[in-house]
Design a protein around this motif. Structure first.
Motif: not given
Length: 307
Positions: A48-62
């Motif tokens: 799912a993430m490979r298709i969608k791509g990560e946002t900066a906010e998601e990367l920060a949470g990860f």
């Protein structure tokens, strides 16, 4: 607890997927790293993430979930971090050359990543051919720095749970956000990160993350995915100081026709790369100009952390 509610948000395809909040992203990544979800859910997340791509906010949470689970390291002066997760395929792996040039200037340099790759020659293998094998502890990193040499720390030592997330690629055949996180790891507090991307679309998302996280870092299109300038032509070096791109440290990409191409080893084998690096360090061969430009830019940018 199932991560189905999160998968429902991120798994709606490229146009229908919705981004997670920072808190949701932290919770999801924490469960992944702590192995609290099934293999099926891990696969669903990765796809799912490979298709969608990560946002900066998601990367920060990860990253909020990643950092507390990482090996504790410290450096007496600002270190330079070189993430090595790709290796050499067509060109020799010259990240070790950049590392050794920086170490010559008294900079603690930490390389981290994979020690072996079935299809490529890794920076760890080149360093091993230079009599600088990977280290296996925080104390060993400090010992290597004490001798004025760079240290290579395998991801399995630096962050075992993140290494397991990256291992999903062998099963799925696709990268996942763990690969991006590994390249962004602030493995040493107060260090200067060299962050590289291979696909142009990642330049924007990584820039957004470096801004959001107020990072001091250099962002470039890496050579075959490694954090070193192409020895034949200098890529753009985007430098960030506390989250803001700073043109006084950044370097424009080399344009026009190449008037001179450095003589590089014909083979990508670790021994050939190591021999070439020894010759350049001894002054028997010139260091490729793009790598010298990258070294100088990093030394200047590092001063903003030292001051």
């Amino acid at each position: 607890m199932s991560i189905a509610p999160y998968l429902k948000e991120i798994g709606r395809g490229k146009d229908g997927a919705r981004a997670l909040s920072r808190a949701q992203s932290q919770d999801l990544m924490a469960r992944l790293l702590d192995d609290q979800i099934s293999d099926l859910e891990k696969g669903g997340f990765a796809l799912a993430m490979r298709i969608k791509g990560e946002t900066a906010e998601e990367l920060a949470g990860f990253m909020d979930a990643v950092l507390p689970r990482m090996l504790a390291l410290a450096s007496p002066t600002p270190a330079v971090l070189l993430p090595c997760y790709n290796g050499a395929r067509k060109l020799p792996a010259l990240t070790p050359l950049l590392a050794l040039l920086l170490a010559r200037e008294g900079v603690p340099v930490l390389l981290h990543g994979f020690t072996r790759d079935a299809a490529r020659v890794t920076s760890a293998q080149v360093l091993e051919a230079l009599d600088l094998p990977p280290v296996d502890s925080a104390a060993a990193v400090q010992a290597r720095w004490t001798t004025g040499q760079p240290a290579f720390l395998p991801l399995e030592v630096l962050h075992p749970s993140l290494a397991r997330l990256l291992a999903l690629r062998a099963v799925l055949g696709l990268r996942n956000p763990g690969h991006t996180l590994a390249k962004l790891l602030p493995a040493v507090p107060g260090a200067l990160r060299v962050v590289n991307h291979t696909h142009p679309e990642y330049a924007d998302s990584l820039s957004d993350y470096l801004t959001l996280s107020e990072a001091t870092a250099m962002l470039l299109r890496g050579t075959e995915g490694e954090p070193v300038a192409d020895p034949r032509r200098l890529p753009a070096l985007k430098c960030f100081v506390r989250g803001q791109q700073d043109e006084s440290f950044s370097v424009a990409a080399q344009g026009g026709s190449l008037l001179q191409v450095p003589t590089l080893p014909a083979s990508t084998e670790a021994s050939a790369a190591a021999g070439y690096i020894r010759a350049t360090l001894a002054g028997e061969l010139p260091v490729p100009e793009p790598i010298l430009r990258q070294r100088d830019a990093l030394l200047a940018l590092r001063q903003t952390l030292a001051n």
